[in-house]
Design a protein around this motif. Structure first.
Motif, short mmCIF file in Angstrom:
data_model
loop_
_atom_site.label_atom_id
_atom_site.label_comp_id
_atom_site.label_asym_id
_atom_site.label_seq_id
_atom_site.Cartn_x
_atom_site.Cartn_y
_atom_site.Cartn_z
N LEU A 33 36.50 47.75 43.19
CA LEU A 33 37.29 48.86 43.72
C LEU A 33 36.73 49.34 45.06
CD1 LEU A 33 38.02 51.05 40.55
CD2 LEU A 33 39.60 49.57 41.79
N SER A 36 37.47 46.72 47.75
CA SER A 36 38.88 46.70 48.13
C SER A 36 39.23 47.88 49.02
CB SER A 36 39.76 46.71 46.87
OG SER A 36 39.50 45.58 46.06
N LEU A 62 39.77 56.44 45.63
CA LEU A 62 38.70 55.88 44.81
C LEU A 62 38.60 56.60 43.48
CD1 LEU A 62 36.40 53.80 44.86
CD2 LEU A 62 34.92 55.58 45.77
N LEU A 65 41.58 55.59 41.14
CA LEU A 65 41.41 54.23 40.61
C LEU A 65 40.29 54.17 39.59
CD1 LEU A 65 41.87 52.13 43.88
CD2 LEU A 65 43.49 52.39 42.00
N THR A 66 39.23 54.94 39.79
CA THR A 66 38.13 54.98 38.82
C THR A 66 38.60 55.58 37.51
OG1 THR A 66 36.52 55.20 40.60
CG2 THR A 66 35.80 55.80 38.39
N ALA A 69 40.65 53.05 35.68
CA ALA A 69 39.80 52.03 35.05
C ALA A 69 39.13 52.57 33.80
CB ALA A 69 38.75 51.53 36.05
N ALA A 88 30.90 52.71 43.34
CA ALA A 88 32.14 52.45 44.08
C ALA A 88 32.14 53.17 45.42
CB ALA A 88 33.34 52.87 43.24
N SER A 92 32.18 51.36 49.02
CA SER A 92 33.28 51.68 49.93
C SER A 92 32.75 52.15 51.29
CB SER A 92 34.17 52.76 49.31
OG SER A 92 35.16 53.18 50.21
#
Length: 299
Positions: A33, A36, A62, A65-66, A69, A88, A92
């Motif tokens: 993640l 990306s 971020l 998305l975390t 997940a 992450a 990033s």
């Protein structure tokens, strides 16, 4: 002023227990993640990257998305989630600079190739100075800091330690934005039986007279002269754990009392029935016409 009460006698009080499954599953996902988002941010910043807003947007993406997940993976261990968010965010932040460094190396390699071709086609030009690519990411960052970073604030250019400080602020904003979204999710209870986070299954508001019935059904003391209040019910995905009840009473003097309590099956059924009666008060009103006997039917 407000007060808060908690009754966690038999309910889940924290996140899930540690299991090696959680970091083995979540940390690689966090790495991907972060990588990306680093690629997307490095690409987008060439088009539009407003100061402060851009790192906050990256951190918000971020965080979302975390959370996704964590929910899909049914991961409940809070230290593991915090570690994954930190990983992450670092990937990033650092990944953007690393990708910029790689882009610089490719650009230098292309310039060297073009100059070599020009020298071979026109030997009379003699030796042509060749550009040198930075030897490392740190050397590239030093070069960028020396050249300066435009902050879009009155055309001001930050150089040296100021450029480094601006990058540090960007990284901090990414981390804070991600944690701002992840932390409230971690505060919810977690059921270790069905491996799922509790979610809100019902919410609403109530007036003062209803608060006495609600307090009695929940087995707690009344809240005095209550003007209004709000409630919500929490349940795990499988419904195998106790139901959580959160009530916020607001009295006529403006004081607010918040109650968080776990309900057994009997208390939950009583409270749900109260909520149903409050939502459909007409269902309890009998139709007087239905009770009037038809004299012809008795003949």
């Amino acid at each position: 002023m407000g007060s808060e009460a908690n009754r966690d006698d038999f309910g889940p009080t924290g996140g899930g227990r540690f299991s090696w499954r959680d970091p083995i599953l979540l940390l690689p996902i966090a790495f991907l993640l972060g990588l990306s988002l680093a690629w997307l941010a490095e690409t987008a910043q060439h088009y539009y990257a407003p100061l402060i807003i851009f790192p906050l947007l990256v951190g918000a993406a971020l965080g979302v998305l975390t959370i996704l997940a964590v929910r899909l993976g049914r991961i409940g261990n809070r230290p593991t989630i915090v570690l994954a968010t930190l990983l992450a965010s670092l990937i990033s932040i650092g990944g953007q600079h690393y990708l910029s460094y790689r882009a610089e190396c490719r650009l230098v390699a292309q310039q060297r190739r073009l100059r070599l071709e020009a020298q071979q086609e026109q030997p009379a030009l003699g030796a042509i100075a060749m550009p040198e690519a930075p030897g490392s990411v740190f050397a590239y960052m030093q070069k960028r800091a020396a050249e300066g970073r435009e902050l879009n604030i009155g055309g001001y250019v930050a150089r040296g330690w100021q450029a480094w400080a601006s990058w540090g602020v960007d990284g901090l904003l990414v981390l804070l934005a991600a944690m701002f979204l992840v932390v409230p999710v971690m505060r919810l209870p977690y059921c270790s039986r069905c491996r799922s986070w509790y979610r809100e299954v019902r919410r609403g508001r109530f007036d003062g007279p209803f608060s006495g019935k609600l307090a009695e059904a929940a087995g707690v003391s009344g809240s005095g002269k209550t003007a209004s209040g709000r409630y919500r019910l929490l349940s795990c995905h499988g419904g195998c754990g106790p139901t959580g009840l959160e009530i916020a009473w607001r009295r006529s003097d403006g004081d607010t009392t918040t109650l968080r309590q776990w309900l057994d099956t009997e208390s939950r059924d009583r409270i749900v029935q109260l909520f149903d009666e409050q939502a459909n008060p007409k269902s309890e009103i009998r139709n007087p016409k239905s009770e009037i006997r038809n004299p012809k039917s008795e003949i």
